[in-house]
Design a protein around this motif. Structure first.
Motif, PDB file in Angstrom:
ATOM      1  N   ALA A  56      -0.203  -9.251 -12.526  1.00 21.69           N
ATOM      2  CA  ALA A  56      -0.553  -8.221 -11.537  1.00 21.69           C
ATOM      3  C   ALA A  56       0.467  -8.189 -10.408  1.00 21.69           C
ATOM      4  N   LYS A  57       0.885  -9.354  -9.972  1.00 20.61           N
ATOM      5  CA  LYS A  57       1.872  -9.426  -8.889  1.00 20.61           C
ATOM      6  C   LYS A  57       3.187  -8.778  -9.303  1.00 20.61           C
ATOM      7  N   LYS A  58       3.647  -9.082 -10.512  1.00 23.11           N
ATOM      8  CA  LYS A  58       4.893  -8.480 -11.007  1.00 23.11           C
ATOM      9  C   LYS A  58       4.784  -6.961 -11.083  1.00 23.11           C
ATOM     10  N   ALA A  59       3.580  -6.477 -11.418  1.00 23.43           N
ATOM     11  CA  ALA A  59       3.377  -5.037 -11.603  1.00 23.43           C
ATOM     12  C   ALA A  59       3.101  -4.313 -10.289  1.00 23.43           C
ATOM     13  N   GLY A  60       3.135  -5.031  -9.192  1.00 26.79           N
ATOM     14  CA  GLY A  60       2.930  -4.392  -7.897  1.00 26.79           C
ATOM     15  C   GLY A  60       1.486  -4.061  -7.595  1.00 26.79           C
ATOM     16  N   MET A 101      -8.788   0.249   9.999  1.00 24.92           N
ATOM     17  CA  MET A 101      -8.315   1.089   8.891  1.00 24.92           C
ATOM     18  C   MET A 101      -8.069   0.215   7.657  1.00 24.92           C
ATOM     19  N   ILE A 102      -8.665   0.591   6.535  1.00 21.53           N
ATOM     20  CA  ILE A 102      -8.482  -0.157   5.298  1.00 21.53           C
ATOM     21  C   ILE A 102      -7.147   0.224   4.668  1.00 21.53           C
ATOM     22  N   GLU A 103      -6.372  -0.787   4.348  1.00 17.85           N
ATOM     23  CA  GLU A 103      -5.028  -0.594   3.803  1.00 17.85           C
ATOM     24  C   GLU A 103      -5.093   0.026   2.405  1.00 17.85           C
ATOM     25  N   ARG A 104      -4.160   0.928   2.109  1.00 23.99           N
ATOM     26  CA  ARG A 104      -4.071   1.524   0.771  1.00 23.99           C
ATOM     27  C   ARG A 104      -3.619   0.467  -0.227  1.00 23.99           C
ATOM     28  N   LYS A 105      -4.329   0.374  -1.328  1.00 21.26           N
ATOM     29  CA  LYS A 105      -3.997  -0.612  -2.353  1.00 21.26           C
ATOM     30  C   LYS A 105      -4.244  -0.035  -3.740  1.00 21.26           C
ATOM     31  N   THR A 106      -3.494  -0.577  -4.705  1.00 24.54           N
ATOM     32  CA  THR A 106      -3.677  -0.209  -6.105  1.00 24.54           C
ATOM     33  C   THR A 106      -3.978  -1.476  -6.892  1.00 24.54           C
ATOM     34  N   GLY A 107      -4.886  -1.369  -7.846  1.00 22.52           N
ATOM     35  CA  GLY A 107      -5.227  -2.550  -8.636  1.00 22.52           C
ATOM     36  C   GLY A 107      -5.685  -2.179 -10.023  1.00 22.52           C
ATOM     37  N   LEU A 108      -6.429  -3.066 -10.619  1.00 23.28           N
ATOM     38  CA  LEU A 108      -6.990  -2.820 -11.944  1.00 23.28           C
ATOM     39  C   LEU A 108      -8.347  -3.490 -12.035  1.00 23.28           C
ATOM     40  N   ALA A 109      -9.185  -2.980 -12.935  1.00 22.67           N
ATOM     41  CA  ALA A 109     -10.506  -3.547 -13.186  1.00 22.67           C
ATOM     42  C   ALA A 109     -10.541  -4.090 -14.605  1.00 22.67           C
ATOM     43  N   VAL A 110     -11.110  -5.270 -14.758  1.00 24.10           N
ATOM     44  CA  VAL A 110     -11.171  -5.896 -16.079  1.00 24.10           C
ATOM     45  C   VAL A 110     -12.328  -6.892 -16.106  1.00 24.10           C
ATOM     46  N   PRO A 111     -13.070  -6.968 -17.208  1.00 27.22           N
ATOM     47  CA  PRO A 111     -14.040  -8.063 -17.331  1.00 27.22           C
ATOM     48  C   PRO A 111     -13.269  -9.371 -17.515  1.00 27.22           C
ATOM     49  N   LEU A 112     -13.677 -10.409 -16.830  1.00 25.24           N
ATOM     50  CA  LEU A 112     -13.001 -11.701 -16.994  1.00 25.24           C
ATOM     51  C   LEU A 112     -12.992 -12.118 -18.456  1.00 25.24           C
ATOM     52  N   SER A 113     -14.081 -11.855 -19.150  1.00 22.10           N
ATOM     53  CA  SER A 113     -14.191 -12.249 -20.560  1.00 22.10           C
ATOM     54  C   SER A 113     -13.152 -11.576 -21.439  1.00 22.10           C
ATOM     55  N   HIS A 165       0.997   5.450  -4.925  1.00 22.59           N
ATOM     56  CA  HIS A 165      -0.279   5.475  -4.209  1.00 22.59           C
ATOM     57  C   HIS A 165      -0.199   4.737  -2.881  1.00 22.59           C
ATOM     58  N   ASP A 166       0.352   3.539  -2.903  1.00 25.12           N
ATOM     59  CA  ASP A 166       0.300   2.673  -1.721  1.00 25.12           C
ATOM     60  C   ASP A 166       1.121   3.209  -0.556  1.00 25.12           C
ATOM     61  N   LYS A 167       2.168   4.001  -0.859  1.00 32.08           N
ATOM     62  CA  LYS A 167       3.059   4.478   0.203  1.00 32.08           C
ATOM     63  C   LYS A 167       2.639   5.816   0.798  1.00 32.08           C
ATOM     64  N   ALA A 195      -3.127   8.764  -8.684  1.00 34.29           N
ATOM     65  CA  ALA A 195      -2.589   7.888  -7.628  1.00 34.29           C
ATOM     66  C   ALA A 195      -2.304   8.650  -6.340  1.00 34.29           C
ATOM     67  N   GLU A 196      -2.204   9.964  -6.424  1.00 31.79           N
ATOM     68  CA  GLU A 196      -1.951  10.770  -5.230  1.00 31.79           C
ATOM     69  C   GLU A 196      -3.215  10.999  -4.403  1.00 31.79           C
ATOM     70  N   SER A 197      -4.329  10.478  -4.863  1.00 35.51           N
ATOM     71  CA  SER A 197      -5.587  10.749  -4.166  1.00 35.51           C
ATOM     72  C   SER A 197      -5.560  10.200  -2.750  1.00 35.51           C
ATOM     73  N   SER A 198      -6.395  10.773  -1.923  1.00 36.82           N
ATOM     74  CA  SER A 198      -6.498  10.330  -0.531  1.00 36.82           C
ATOM     75  C   SER A 198      -7.382   9.104  -0.383  1.00 36.82           C
ATOM     76  N   GLY A 199      -8.018   8.660  -1.479  1.00 31.87           N
ATOM     77  CA  GLY A 199      -8.832   7.452  -1.439  1.00 31.87           C
ATOM     78  C   GLY A 199      -7.986   6.229  -1.146  1.00 31.87           C
ATOM     79  N   ALA A 200      -8.532   5.291  -0.392  1.00 34.36           N
ATOM     80  CA  ALA A 200      -7.761   4.129   0.052  1.00 34.36           C
ATOM     81  C   ALA A 200      -7.359   3.227  -1.108  1.00 34.36           C
ATOM     82  N   TRP A 201      -8.266   3.029  -2.069  1.00 26.63           N
ATOM     83  CA  TRP A 201      -7.969   2.132  -3.189  1.00 26.63           C
ATOM     84  C   TRP A 201      -7.988   2.906  -4.501  1.00 26.63           C
ATOM     85  N   PHE A 202      -7.030   2.579  -5.357  1.00 24.77           N
ATOM     86  CA  PHE A 202      -6.915   3.189  -6.683  1.00 24.77           C
ATOM     87  C   PHE A 202      -6.997   2.056  -7.700  1.00 24.77           C
TER      88      PHE A 202
END
Length: 692
Positions: free
Chosen positions: A36-40, A1-13, A688-690, A618-625
């Motif tokens: 990112a760590k501070k923001a959970g 089972m893939i763990e539920r996680k929240t993140g962000l997408a950004v170009p490195l540049s 989302h994660d909970k 964030a309420e979606s049933s998808g594993a990653w947001f």
């Protein structure tokens, strides 16, 4: 089972830090991971980081393996200080480089050329002197080369030759370099006289790999998954297409079939793969790509994952995608057609365009000139006023080669003659894919031949097409399963697939089998088959999904809201869970968006709007947001650009200096100290994660 996680997408540049103020660099990830760590947040998703040369698009790779030197942090190299202290020209140019730190969007060409010059300065001034490496890095560099011996020599020789030919495509090089064996490439690599030039490119990669590994290890140490992006296709002018031609089918170009938005389809110009040939060594080239990516990433996005099932392959020389076909494909034999009641003459009518003289006389005017022009490309059928293209005509490119100047025809009419010839070239119900083997044209229902058939003939052909389609889909599934088996065995990275815009019946089943996450972009998740085409309920999304509010090829959440979504919000006198819309816009009905009387409703997009939308996604049933960074920054209006469209990353179908050069306005360090923003993001991430 893939763990539920929240993140962000950004170009490195796009990252802007104290140490990397002009363009985001490998080391920028360290400060960004702290934020990112501070923001959970537990995922940082990047765009591709491969070398793209003069192309700013990260999806136009020159190599399947080499990192882009543009992301090297110059000041993080051991030799940088010596150059700054001892070389006035180096110092002046570096200071000019830093003077661009306040640019709204970065100047790709300037940064690329400046870094290239400064890196060469470092190389020649402090690394390679008198024909040998003089620093303590010699053993480490050669060890790096040895670990990457299956691609580094080919990349270095390619880059060296490309510079010798002033960056021209390898297809225009001299014959001895254009058509060269692997042994021939290695003989250049081993030429002692070329070591100063060739080893420079290896050293660049050594520095890039070390800086990126240091940053990615730090991200991982914080418990954050770094997610990479692997483009499925490579630029035709790339090291791999040049050095490993057996991997590709260079007679075909990849694209997408015709659809409502693109009636002629899309021809992307990238060479197709020869997956059948790749299978002979168990997809070793792909396994090397995955293995290398796993050195840095805990997850990866496979671009255009339907392409692993089947690519839309277009014959070289065609400008549109209309004569393309899926690869693999299943063909209908001539004997099958004959058995179904179609004579050879009827099969010819279906598979070869029959050009009427009359269609061109009306355009050209002179009957003799018309027949003479048609005779340049076609053979006349007996004494009929019908013509068939000559067997020597293989593509649209052959049609456009003929010269009509001697006929003294107005230029605009010449253009229309060529366009009309090409339209007829594409007007066939069946494509003869090989001798006496046929496949239906994607838009066969629009062709002249199809529309002359009787109802019974159409029914017979439709039955053959349907039976053939089922065989074809089995071949697609079989191919994808072979490739994914090889890739999954190579790494324990979580694999995510960009599965947008293409429906393949077996695709979801196969992705489930290999635990591959698909992509859900909310605005495009509608029940298209229903009359109202309502948005899908986020709670019903496939569990193995990456859910997002926007992507790099779309408008941001703010621009979408201001230009599309807010137009359908109206007053409703009572409270309910429906999205409040005008009756004339029922196609936009949605169960989740904001009530007019809600304290979070706003006529213009603002932080409350952003918070409400992101919270509901964030309420979606998808594993990653994983929303893009821009959409997270909308939680505080001080991070808004003056115009929402300025926050886009790319506008598909356009080529400009705007594309791929977006930069975040604040520095990462400023975000790390913004307790209000951090708390807002953390609250949504926890939501989302909970969820179970």
């Amino acid at each position: 089972m893939i763990e539920r996680k929240t993140g962000l997408a950004v170009p490195l540049s796009a990252l802007r830090t104290e140490d990397s103020p002009v363009i985001g660099e490998f080391s920028s990830l360290i400060a960004f991971a702290d934020f990112a760590k501070k923001a959970g947040l537990s995922i940082i998703q990047l765009l591709p980081l491969l070398d793209t040369g003069a192309q700013s698009s990260p999806y136009s790779s020159l190599s399947a393996f080499a990192l882009h030197p543009i992301y090297i942090q110059l000041s993080d190299t051991i030799e940088f200080k010596n150059c700054i202290d001892r070389d006035a020209q180096f110092k002046k140019l570096y200071e000019e480089f830093l003077s661009h730190k306040n640019d709204v969007r970065f100047d790709y060409d300037f940064i690329l050329n400046t870094k290239e010059f400064l890196l060469r300065k470092i190389w020649t001034a402090t690394i390679f002197r008198g024909g040998k490496i003089i620093t303590n890095a010699k053993s480490e560099l050669y060890s790096f080369i040895e670990r990457n011996i299956d691609w580094i020599p080919f990349y270095c020789v390619y880059k060296y030759l490309k510079q010798q030919y002033q960056q021209a495509s390898w297809k225009s090089w001299k014959k001895e370099h254009k058509k060269i064996s692997k042994d021939g490439i290695l003989s250049i690599w081993n030429d002692e006289s070329l070591q100063p030039s060739l080893l420079f490119y290896a050293w660049e990669q050594y520095i890039a790999f070390n800086q990126f590994k240091k940053a990615s290890d730090y991200v991982k140490s914080l418990g954050i998954t770094l997610k990479g992006d692997i483009p499925i296709l490579l630029n035709e002018d790339s090291c791999d297409v040049w050095a490993f031609p057996e991997i590709f089918n260079q007679k075909m170009r990849a694209g997408s079939p015709p659809d409502g938005d693109n009636p002629s389809g899309q021809n992307w110009g990238f060479p197709c793969y020869d997956f059948a040939n790749q299978e002979k060594d168990d997809f070793a080239w792909w396994r090397r790509r995955i293995s290398l990516a796993s050195q840095f990433f805990g997850a990866c996005r496979l671009d255009h994952i339907p392409g692993f099932f089947r690519l839309w392959s277009i014959p070289d020389g065609e400008s549109t995608a209309e004569l393309g076909h899926t690869d693999p494909y299943s063909a209908i034999s001539e004997s099958q057609l004959v058995k179904a009641g179609f004579s050879k003459e009827r099969i010819r009518w279906l598979s070869q365009p029959h050009l009427p003289t009359e269609d061109f006389i009306r355009l050209i005017g002179n009957p003799d000139s018309t027949r003479e022009i048609l005779g340049l490309l076609c053979d006349r059928i007996g004494r009929e006023e019908l013509w068939l293209f000559k067997s020597s005509v293989k593509s649209e490119a052959d049609i456009r080669k003929i010269n009509l100047d001697k006929y003294n025809i107005d230029e605009s009419i010449q253009v229309e003659i060529f366009n009309r010839l090409c339209r007829w070239w594409r007007n066939r119900t069946l494509i003869e894919i090989s001798k006496n083997k046929f496949i239906p044209l994607w838009k066969y229902g629009d062709t002249r031949a199809w529309n002359t058939l009787s109802g019974e003939e159409k029914s017979l052909l439709s039955k053959l097409f349907a039976e053939n389609s089922k065989k074809q889909e089995k071949a697609w599934q079989k191919q994808a399963e072979k490739i994914f088996t090889a890739l999954k065995d190579e790494s324990d990275m979580v694999i995510c697939g960009e599965d947008l815009g293409v429906f393949i019946p077996c695709m979801e089943k196969v992705l489930d089998k290999f635990n591959i996450l698909g992509l859900k972009v909310f605005r495009w998740c509608k029940n298209w088959e229903k009359e109202d085409q309502p948005f899908q309920d986020v709670h019903t999304f496939r569990r193995l999904s990456v859910v997002t509010s926007s992507v790099h090829d779309s408008s941001t959440l703010r621009e979408w809201y201001d230009k599309e979504l807010k137009r359908i919000l109206i007053d409703i006198p009572h409270s309910c869970s429906d999205f409040f819309i005008d009756d004339s816009r029922k196609s936009e009905r949605n169960y989740f968006l904001i009530e007019k009387n809600s304290p979070n409703f706003s006529e213009k997009f603002d932080p409350k709007s952003a918070e409400s939308h992101l919270s509901i996604f964030a309420e979606s049933s998808g594993a990653w947001f994983i929303p893009p960074l821009q959409d997270w920054l909308y939680l505080d209006s001080k991070y808004y650009s003056q115009k929402a469209e300025d926050e886009r990353i790319n506008i598909p179908g356009t080529v400009s200096k705007f594309n791929w050069t977006w930069r975040m306005t604040p520095k990462v360090e400023e975000l790390s100290s913004d307790k209000n923003l951090i708390e807002k993001i953390r609250k949504i991430a926890e939501k989302h994660d909970k969820l179970e």
